[in-house]
Design an enzyme around this catalytic site. Structure first.
Site, PDB file in Angstrom:
ATOM      1  N   GLY A  14       0.876  -1.255   0.389  1.00 40.09           N
ATOM      2  CA  GLY A  14      -0.010  -0.096   0.398  1.00 40.09           C
ATOM      3  C   GLY A  14       0.960   1.407  -0.210  1.00 40.09           C
ATOM      4  N   ASN A  15      -0.035   2.335  -0.334  1.00 40.37           N
ATOM      5  CA  ASN A  15       0.923   3.745  -0.497  1.00 40.37           C
ATOM      6  C   ASN A  15      -0.288   4.237  -0.181  1.00 40.37           C
ATOM      7  OD1 ASN A  15       0.054   4.172  -2.922  1.00 40.37           O
ATOM      8  ND2 ASN A  15       1.622   2.425  -3.385  1.00 40.37           N
ATOM      9  N   SER A  31       9.457   3.285  -1.178  1.00 38.45           N
ATOM     10  CA  SER A  31       9.456   2.152  -1.484  1.00 38.45           C
ATOM     11  C   SER A  31       9.952   0.828  -0.414  1.00 38.45           C
ATOM     12  CB  SER A  31       9.358   1.438  -2.602  1.00 38.45           C
ATOM     13  OG  SER A  31       9.694   1.048  -3.237  1.00 38.45           O
ATOM     14  N   GLY A  32       9.304   0.303   0.432  1.00 44.73           N
ATOM     15  CA  GLY A  32       9.470  -0.790   0.322  1.00 44.73           C
ATOM     16  C   GLY A  32      10.532  -0.491   2.015  1.00 44.73           C
ATOM     17  N   SER A  60       7.671   5.090  -4.051  1.00 40.50           N
ATOM     18  CA  SER A  60       6.634   3.843  -3.793  1.00 40.50           C
ATOM     19  C   SER A  60       6.205   3.613  -5.374  1.00 40.50           C
ATOM     20  CB  SER A  60       5.229   4.484  -3.136  1.00 40.50           C
ATOM     21  OG  SER A  60       4.132   3.709  -4.407  1.00 40.50           O
ATOM     22  N   SER A  61       6.672   2.511  -5.755  1.00 40.77           N
ATOM     23  CA  SER A  61       6.215   1.617  -6.770  1.00 40.77           C
ATOM     24  C   SER A  61       5.705   2.246  -8.077  1.00 40.77           C
ATOM     25  CB  SER A  61       6.788   0.817  -7.364  1.00 40.77           C
ATOM     26  OG  SER A  61       5.885  -0.198  -5.853  1.00 40.77           O
ATOM     27  N   ASP A  62       4.151   2.929  -7.469  1.00 43.13           N
ATOM     28  CA  ASP A  62       3.071   3.431  -7.933  1.00 43.13           C
ATOM     29  C   ASP A  62       3.019   4.860  -7.948  1.00 43.13           C
ATOM     30  OD1 ASP A  62       1.331   0.784  -8.056  1.00 43.13           O
ATOM     31  OD2 ASP A  62       1.131   0.878  -6.051  1.00 43.13           O
ATOM     32  N   HIS A  81      -3.677   3.608  -2.033  1.00 39.90           N
ATOM     33  CA  HIS A  81      -4.347   2.446  -2.794  1.00 39.90           C
ATOM     34  C   HIS A  81      -3.815   1.453  -2.093  1.00 39.90           C
ATOM     35  CE1 HIS A  81      -3.477  -1.021  -5.528  1.00 39.90           C
ATOM     36  NE2 HIS A  81      -2.421  -0.547  -5.327  1.00 39.90           N
ATOM     37  N   ASP A 106     -24.975   5.625   2.256  1.00 39.62           N
ATOM     38  CA  ASP A 106     -23.703   6.930   2.623  1.00 39.62           C
ATOM     39  C   ASP A 106     -22.965   7.878   2.892  1.00 39.62           C
ATOM     40  OD1 ASP A 106     -25.526   7.274   5.141  1.00 39.62           O
ATOM     41  OD2 ASP A 106     -24.751   6.047   6.468  1.00 39.62           O
ATOM     42  N   HIS A 157      -6.750  -6.090  -9.975  1.00 43.39           N
ATOM     43  CA  HIS A 157      -5.782  -5.508  -9.526  1.00 43.39           C
ATOM     44  C   HIS A 157      -6.424  -5.346  -7.697  1.00 43.39           C
ATOM     45  CE1 HIS A 157      -2.800  -2.353  -9.197  1.00 43.39           C
ATOM     46  NE2 HIS A 157      -2.829  -3.028  -7.953  1.00 43.39           N
TER      47      HIS A 157
HETATM   48 ZN    ZN Z   1      -1.889  -2.762  -5.987  1.00 46.74          ZN
END
Ligand code: ZN
Length: 217
Positions: A14-15, A31-32, A60-62, A81, A106, A157
């Site tokens: 996640g990130n 990342s990591g 982050s890789s994303d 994410h 809601d 995903h």
């Molecule tokens: Zn992902």
């Protein structure tokens, strides 16, 4: 650091990122790096094209997915994410989450959509960048408004959520996970469950979001 506490991620999954629109940059998790060792100095500052501006760690890789959403959508301030279990299970099943109850209503007035899986060309190209466009194009093609619907499942995903603050984006991730879990249980109890009636959808969404909202937090 809320993500593992809310059981939305394990390990370094996640990130989260938060934008500073005036400076044209966002801060994103490195990342990591385990969540319990994160600190402000470890955050990586990146521009809306995904170029690192400041920081010693790898973003982050994303990161490019976040960069695309910030550059395409002017009014979001934060993105989350995760691969939270229940929301991801719906994404892997390539199913929208139907609107079965008022908890869901809601937060939004329709199903939580699941995009189609990405095509081979997008996957083999600049994958993270294309993931951003998979989301943006889906909103465009389906006339969805990212200001009204602050969450999406990327097919095969996992979910992405956003909001006008980091807190709101994290809140949306937790809410999405809860809605996903409830919807699965609803179908298990009654495989013939029906979508919530329009009058309840309207009532619940408007008491929280409409001009006459009266729902207190
Ligand atoms: Zn992902």
């Amino acid at each position: 650091m809320q993500l593992p506490k809310l059981d939305l991620v394990i390990f370094t999954f996640g990130n989260v990122s938060v934008a500073d629109r005036a400076r044209g940059v966002f801060a994103i998790k490195p990342s990591g790096v385990p969540y319990d060792t994160l600190s402000p100095d470890k955050m990586v500052i990146v521009d809306f094209k995904g170029k690192v501006i400041e920081g010693n760690l790898r973003p982050s890789s994303d990161t490019l997915t976040h960069a695309v959403l910030y550059s395409e959508w002017d009014e979001i301030a934060a993105i989350v994410h995760t691969h939270s279990t229940y929301a991801t299970a719906w994404a892997q099943s390539l199913r929208d989450i139907p609107i079965y109850g008022t908890t869901h209503a809601d937060h939004t007035t329709g199903p939580i959509p699941c995009t189609p899986p990405m095509d081979d060309k997008r996957i083999e190209g600049n994958y993270e960048f294309e993931t951003g466009y998979q989301i943006v194009d889906f909103f465009k093609n389906n006339a969805l408004d990212y200001r009204l619907l602050e969450m999406i499942l990327v097919g095969s995903h996992a979910p992405f959520t956003w909001g006008n603050s980091a807190e709101k984006a994290v809140y949306n991730s937790a809410v999405l996970e809860e809605i996903a879990r409830m919807a699965l249980l609803t179908e298990q109890i009654n495989s013939d469950s029906k979508s919530l009636q329009q009058s309840l959808i309207k009532k619940h969404f408007e008491r929280k979001h409409g001009p006459n909202s009266y729902y207190g937090q």
